[in-house]
Design an enzyme around this catalytic site. Structure first.
Site, mmCIF file in Angstrom:
data_model
loop_
_atom_site.group_PDB
_atom_site.id
_atom_site.type_symbol
_atom_site.label_atom_id
_atom_site.label_comp_id
_atom_site.label_asym_id
_atom_site.label_seq_id
_atom_site.Cartn_x
_atom_site.Cartn_y
_atom_site.Cartn_z
ATOM 1 C CB THR B 157 22.478 50.137 51.742
ATOM 2 O OG1 THR B 157 22.457 51.492 52.150
ATOM 3 C CG2 THR B 157 21.099 49.714 51.286
ATOM 4 N N GLY B 196 28.905 52.075 45.666
ATOM 5 C CA GLY B 196 29.507 52.469 44.391
ATOM 6 C C GLY B 196 30.945 51.988 44.303
ATOM 7 C CD GLU B 440 24.811 59.463 52.507
ATOM 8 O OE1 GLU B 440 24.725 59.978 53.635
ATOM 9 O OE2 GLU B 440 25.526 58.473 52.257
#
Lengths: 674, 674
Positions: B157, B196, B440
């Site tokens: 992303t 993350g 997701e």
């Protein structure tokens, strides 16, 4: 439209949207503010409070430790209190100072993303002094409180007791020898819990306790209690006080706990307007005690409805502007990625939020004027309208807080991943507003109170007796005849009333069926509560839609044509949206046909198309300054990505290229040295 | 049932509830775990990881600054990684190490209320190495990654690009002179955003970028990129990396941003399993590339469905135990305040959560086995079932994450004010799970993918062609004949299928109506998306209910009678609950009558009564250790008030009786010295 200065130029998509808007934005702003004068006043207050930039934190508070956040909130509370006292109070007059000044409360939102530790001082302590003190008591306490020489809060809820006030355990036992009350917390569950500002900020506190005189309990009464030394701020002997710890939101407010160990206060610290304890311990109660306490309760609910409508307006401003800037996917290979605001599903998520913000704002104003006229009646000794007002304020509080929270969350989700960032402002709005669904009367409990009123009214109507205005539809309903379906907003609202009546009738039948099996009324009631909640929800939808439509018609009488049109479109959108949510009820309780439902859907989708070009104009009309929005996604200039990155770069963690945690923990692991 | 040791004795109301439970709890635990062996294995792993108490923070992390929270999470991540590597990995075998070990993931929840900064290393970096590397690349990278010599994440992303992967802007341009790829971020919106662990923890990263060779773009491909020095952890030249800042949840994970300034990596750092760039820059692509990437995607969705079911189980455990302990109100003056679990409205809020936790857990297992058989088919060259699997995994991911989040929030609200305390554990569960609705694959987008499959299948059925198993109901539906209403769970589920078919038919009609006015299929589709989402939701309800009922029947074949009964009651509750939510659809698309609806309501309320005595037993059967629950309200011993107070007393702020903010800010104000 005057907006605060922005460093960056306005995003091109937003410029294009603003050029497309076909109505006069400032007219709608006046409608929302309640008139041109109010808008001017609001802008003046905002200008005084915000133009200097004092409301802006240098480091966003989310980067601070809990303690730093608290200290920063206190710093700004003092600053803001000074601004209000020195520069704004005169503009408003004293009567608005005690809580009900939407302009001041809303401007304060620029200083506090969450809340000020002083919130309950002005929001509950001062209003309760006004409502529960004798004139002599007021003369003593009020000037000190208004001048911020003392800071107070309101402590009612206990660790083990919330809604059910009669269950409170804290005792206030009168000792006629010393002419004092002895406050005591007999159990762990009797500790006061939740009061805002109680943890570390306040030195005074209104405490609700079970009053005992001469060995007899007289139920709960309020007392003014000093808990900390005015000079050193140390908790006084016999007082155990502290912060209850972190919450989902409200983390700049120090909600606290409070326990008493046989703590003594003078007799005249009991708030004696509605009940007195004389020197010898004789208890005297005013006859109209019960009815009068409705006042503060309804007042607080009006403020809450107003406040959640305002916060919903913030959320739709953020999500709508972002959706005009954000581009995604390529349904047509030859064209650029469209603005996500062009997707029908996105319009479906957002436009109902704009309409609901209007509907709730209007419902709050209407509730306020209903309240005022009931208070005027009460002063003339007429309390007939009280039950209806109570039922109304209960369901409006429940529904408006719950709907606003869901729709704010819908706005957040409509912003995808970026809506999950704290700097979008949306998570704060959600955690703040979802709390209002619980405090000052939980959703389910309030709706059951409304349901009790509805069932009584239904029985009145059944018996051929007159009923009060908001439930007059029950009179027609008991005949059992269904009206033909009419697809206009007015017709749909009438159908909502039929649905409400049908739901109430179903409940009455269920209760009677259960009583026939031998159950008591209370047991039959309890077993019917799922349907009773649904009936109250249906009633509230009928009331809000009806009020929204009528008030918009009234408020736009003199508006320009396009303002009238867009405001009517929103009303129509609101009722179509809800009709489509409630097809089950409509099919059960009205004469709607399958074909009518298909037409509702088509009409709803047409309304989305009609509103689309005005969407950004409609949120601009809320006229929310960037300082109040606190949002990288929602600012007036639409420079979304620049603001996301510049907010990230403010993170103190990004100042050090390598975290000490690397050397301390990660590296030894990587090198196999653990 | 073995539970972790508790200091306090068990609350009397909970003891009473446990005595009332009429079924064998451990049998239900086995069903939930997927068999007795699994339960034993889980308990063994939990015992190894948790019995030493290493998972328990001395100070709750909410009292820490953001930086302290991060460091504490890293500390525990390293600790936990060591426990897994040294003590648990052998029990599971290597293949489960790479992500799909529910037992390990669930045990980790005791260490991390939110997430570990290492989560994406095992959850995405390692699985992508397994899925996208050539055998030679795997041989090089995998041992280093599994041994934690390097730590990685997955960066796809971008700041301006999410769902629409083709819109990604980061470029990887092959330079055949040096046999390197040049990674570059041409714009602000091309910065990688969200991954993350990227902010401060990882030194490697899988980067998805637009591949250019010989001036030609070949679309997005994954690359293994070193971003920090393995020894000093300093960002390498050409890399701009940092933390994106605070989010609604996930705040112990350092989600990051990443930008490239003409940053070079060796040619063989492109992940070459499915496509290669040869030394001279020739691009070679495997034929089955597109289909194979489904694998990881479906795999991640199975894990997510499993995970949200688990988190929902935590929320209902907390809310149900609390509701057994909490007492409120006095509907009957002569009796004590009842447990709030005795209120019908409370049962209405909670029991559907228990049933849904079961339904989703079962749907996840079933999706997993469907996936496995499709993968086996694919290895034999048969890809016919892929579209159905894709449609299924899309809607199950969307619905399960969305439903779980709403129901967790319902549990929180059902706990009143105390549910708003962070120490209830419920706010963490909500903010954690609500994120899964977005990442997701966003809710709306996934359901529209399912809808595309449904519309195609409907057209197949209309044409008289066979359709795949999960949509076989469409074949009967195109005949237009309605079946008589049957009020059994099986009958209601068949009605859900009729509703789904009816919704799909309505969409097809809408699309055709719009195309007749001259719109293209894609434009007609776009304008019908609100109804298409509704159709996919209806389909998913039919699939989940059907699977839930059939699997429970299969799994309880050998169960004792009372276990069978209570499990069937939950299935029945689930379908009645949803039937009553969908009365509009049932009236539109099935032959249900008004009377049938009333009977559904009566039956539903009877089921609440039947389940009530077993409610605490049912949540005990989830067998969640206190360390995993992290909840003052939900612990096994039910000592709610003691835990709330003891958590508050851990607040470091309560250690100092007077905040420095008093002397600095408040006192000068009170004394009029500002």
């Amino acid at each position: 439209m005057s907006q605060n200065k922005t460093i960056m130029e306005v995003n091109k998509d937003l410029l294009m949207e603003r050029a497309k808007c076909n109505f006069n934005i400032i007219e709608v702003t006046h409608i929302i503010d309640g008139g041109e004068e109010n808008t001017k006043h609001r802008k003046k207050v905002e200008s005084i409070a915000l133009d200097g930039g004092a409301s802006i934190d240098k480091i966003p508070e989310e980067y601070m430790s809990p303690n730093e956040r608290y200290e920063n909130a206190v710093r700004k509370s003092v600053l803001y209190a000074q601004i209000v006292k020195n520069n704004i109070a005169d503009l408003n007059g004293l009567e608005t100072f005690g809580g009900h000044s939407p302009v001041i409360r809303r401007t304060a939102d620029a200083f506090f993303k969450e809340i000020s530790p002083f919130l309950l001082h002005l929001g509950m302590f001062v209003p309760t002094l006004l409502g529960q003190c004798t004139p002599e008591q007021q003369a003593y306490w009020l000037p000190r409180a208004l001048d911020m020489q003392i800071i107070g809060t309101y402590a009612q809820t206990e660790l083990g007791h919330g809604t059910f006030i009669r269950g409170l355990e804290t005792t206030a036992t009168y000792d006629e020898k010393t002419e004092e009350f002895v406050l005591h917390s007999p159990t762990l569950t009797s500790y006061k819990w939740w009061a805002g500002g109680l943890g570390r900020t306040v030195n005074y506190c209104i405490v609700v306790a079970q009053l005992y005189t001469k060995g007899e309990c007289h139920g709960t009464h309020p007392f003014i209690v000093q808990i900390r030394d005015e000079d050193t701020h140390m908790p006084l002997p016999g007082i155990k006080v502290g912060d209850i710890g972190p919450k989902m939101g409200f983390n700049t407010g120090d909600n606290g706990f409070l326990g008493f160990d046989h703590y003594r206060i003078p007799r005249d610290h009991m708030m004696m307007k509605n009940a007195q304890v004389l020197k010898d311990g004789t208890y005297v109660k005013e006859a109209r005690h019960g009815k009068l306490t409705y006042g503060t309760m309804v007042f607080v609910r009006v403020i809450l409805v107003n406040e959640v409508a305002f916060n919903l307006a913030k959320a739709c401003t953020i999500a709508t502007r972002y959706s005009a800037v954000r581009r995604q996917s390529k349904p047509k290979p030859e064209e650029p990625e469209p603005q996500i605001l062009d997707y029908v599903t996105q319009q479906h998520k957002l436009f109902i939020c704009i309409a609901t913000a209007h509907a709730l704002q209007i419902a709050s104003n209407w509730l306020w004027s209903t309240f005022s006229s009931v208070v005027a009646d009460m002063k003339r000794g007429n309390v007939d309208s009280l039950p209806e007002l109570h039922a109304l304020s209960s369901c409006l509080k429940a529904i408006s807080t719950s709907e606003s929270a869901s729709l704010i969350e819908q706005c957040r989700q409509a912003c995808g991943g970026h809506g999950y960032m704290m700097c979008s402002g949306l998570p704060f709005l959600y955690t703040f507003v979802t709390a209002t669904r619980t405090y000052e009367g939980d959703y389910t409990i309030l709706l059951l109170q409304t349901a009790r009123f509805l069932v009584k009214a239904y029985e009145q109507a059944e018996a051929g007796n007159p009923v009060t205005p908001t439930v007059s539809y029950l009179t027609e309903a008991v005949s059992g005849k269904r009206k033909p379906w009419v697809g206009s907003p007015e017709g749909i609202i009438r159908a909502f009333q039929e649905v409400a009546a049908g739901n109430v009738a179903t409940c009455v039948k269920s209760i009677r069926r259960r009583m026939k099996t031998g159950l008591s009324f209370e047991d039959a009631w309890e077993q019917t509560t799922i349907q009773l909640v649904a009936a109250a929800e249906a009633h509230c939808l009928a009331v809000i839609s009806d009020t929204y439509r009528k008030e918009i018609a009234r408020l736009t009488v003199k508006s320009s044509t396009n303002v009238k049109i867009v405001m009517e479109q929103l009303v129509s959108l609101y009722v179509h949206y809800w009709a489509l949510q409630k097809t089950g009820d409509l099919l059960r309780y009205t004469s709607i046909s399958q074909e009518d439902i298909i037409n509702l859907q088509i009409k709803y989708e047409e309304l989305l198309v009609l509103i689309r070009p005005n969407a950004v104009g409609l949120v601009d009309a809320f006229d929310l300054r960037d300082e109040v929005l606190h949002s990288a996604l929602g600012s007036y200039d639409g420079q979304v990505y620049e603001r996301l990155m510049s907010d990230a770069l403010k993170n103190p963690m990004n100042k050090e290229p390598v975290s000490p945690a690397f050397h301390k923990y990660v590296k030894p692991m990587m090198k196999g040295k653990l």
